[in-house]
Structure formats: structure tokens, C-alpha cells
Design a protein around this motif. Structure first.
Motif, PDB file in Angstrom:
ATOM      1  N   ARG A   1      47.067 -81.932 -62.132  1.00 40.64           N
ATOM      2  CA  ARG A   1      48.496 -81.890 -62.339  1.00 40.64           C
ATOM      3  C   ARG A   1      49.123 -80.654 -62.939  1.00 40.64           C
ATOM      4  N   VAL A   2      48.361 -80.362 -64.086  1.00 36.66           N
ATOM      5  CA  VAL A   2      48.712 -79.050 -64.928  1.00 36.66           C
ATOM      6  C   VAL A   2      48.504 -78.177 -63.910  1.00 36.66           C
ATOM      7  N   ALA A   3      47.226 -77.788 -63.051  1.00 39.89           N
ATOM      8  CA  ALA A   3      47.086 -76.749 -62.591  1.00 39.89           C
ATOM      9  C   ALA A   3      48.281 -76.606 -61.374  1.00 39.89           C
ATOM     10  N   THR A   4      48.539 -77.736 -60.597  1.00 42.19           N
ATOM     11  CA  THR A   4      49.769 -77.779 -59.807  1.00 42.19           C
ATOM     12  C   THR A   4      50.981 -77.087 -60.206  1.00 42.19           C
ATOM     13  N   TRP A   5      51.229 -77.693 -61.480  1.00 36.97           N
ATOM     14  CA  TRP A   5      52.506 -77.215 -62.035  1.00 36.97           C
ATOM     15  C   TRP A   5      52.451 -75.822 -62.479  1.00 36.97           C
TER      16      TRP A   5
END
Length: 183
Positions: A106-110
Motif C-alpha cells: 500500500r505504501v509503495a502504491t501510494w
């Protein structure tokens, strides 16, 4: 092997921190130089095809256009800082052993979405106002507004790489969940 991984991760975190310091220096330099000198920078191409930055005095430009150009700079700075924070958080999660987890993915997606906003949002804000500022300053005949530069393509490729990393992390987290309890 673990110490090598931690050393590489520490180097990444250091690089992100160094980039953050460079961003802070750039912001301070821009505010002190350009904003206090009452000029706005506009990326342009000269009549002979050279890419440069024109500094236009703000008294020659409409207030809304100056505000929009400065807002584009502030948005770019904030989004740049946010990308650095998100990528640092991603590396920190990986150092803690949370490589293939949904929160890390999720952090990488954001980070990928924030990079997309970093590329697009300031571009749109500049598109709206740059031509108007050049026209009002009566230098529109000497310059053409330059919207895309070589930096755009580097950022675009970087955004695609971060998006791919997010995809790999998301897929890895699903595989890890599927394998949970089998081994």
C-alpha cells in the motif's frame, strides 16, 4: 546476508534523507531568490530552440497567474517531500522484515500515485498560467512555453518503476498469504 541487506537499506534511507535536504535547500533558495525578487520562473523554449527558464517580473503579470504559478511550485515541493517520505517508509518496513505485506504494498502504491500527482498537477497549474504571464510581459514572441522537458520522462519512468515495485509487493503479499500454514 542480513547485514548486507541492512547496509543497502540504510544507504537508501540516507539517499532519501539527502534528497530531502536538497529539496529543503531548493525551496529556501527559491523563496529567498525568486519570490523576494518578485519574479516567477517559466520554463520556455527560445526561438532558436534552446530550453531555458525565463524570469518574469510579477508586476507585469496578472495576480491570478502569479498565484497559480507559485501554487504549482508549492504543490510540487509538498508532493516531492511526500514521495520521499513514502519511499523511506517503504524501505523501513522492508528492513523490519515486512517485505511482502499488504501495508508495504500500500505504501509503495501510494508512492506511485503521489509521483503521478507530482508529474501532473503542477503541469496542469503551469499550463493554465504560463502563457498568460508571457503574454502579459510581452515576451510571448521571444519564447514558447515548454511544458514537457527531459525531467518529465525521467519522472515518468521513475513513476512506472515505483508502480511496478508496488505490483510486485502486492503479488508477493498474496502469494505469502496463500502459502501461510502450508510450510
Amino acid at each position: 546476508m542480513a547485514t548486507r541487506f541492512q547496509r543497502d537499506a540504510s544507504a537508501s534511507i540516507f539517499a532519501f534523507g539527502l534528497a530531502g535536504v536538497a529539496l529543503a535547500v531548493h525551496v529556501a533558495d527559491t523563496v529567498v531568490d525568486a519570490w523576494q525578487d518578485d519574479v516567477v520562473p517559466i520554463d520556455v523554449t527560445t526561438t532558436d530552440g534552446q530550453a531555458t527558464t525565463a524570469l518574469v517580473a510579477i508586476e507585469q503579470a496578472p495576480d491570478w497567474a502569479v498565484t497559480t504559478l507559485r501554487a504549482a511550485q508549492v504543490v510540487e515541493w509538498i508532493l516531492g517531500a511526500l514521495v520521499l517520505v513514502l519511499l523511506t517508509l517503504c524501505v523501513v518496513r522492508m528492513v523490519r522484515g515486512e517485505v511482502f505485506t499488504r501495508p508495504t504494498a500500500r505504501v509503495a502504491t501510494w508512492a506511485g500515485w503521489t509521483l503521478l500527482a507530482y508529474i501532473g498537477l503542477p503541469l496542469v497549474l503551469r499550463l493554465v498560467s504560463s502563457g498568460e504571464v508571457l503574454h502579459a510581459a510581452r515576451v510571448g514572441e521571444e519564447f514558447d512555453v515548454r511544458m514537457l522537458s527531459s525531467e518529465f520522462w525521467y519522472l515518468y519512468v521513475g513513476m512506472m518503476a515505483v508502480s511496478f515495485l508496488a505490483l510486485v509487493l502486492r503479488r508477493g503479499s498474496r502469494l505469502q498469504e496463500d502459502q501461510e500454514g502450508l510450510i
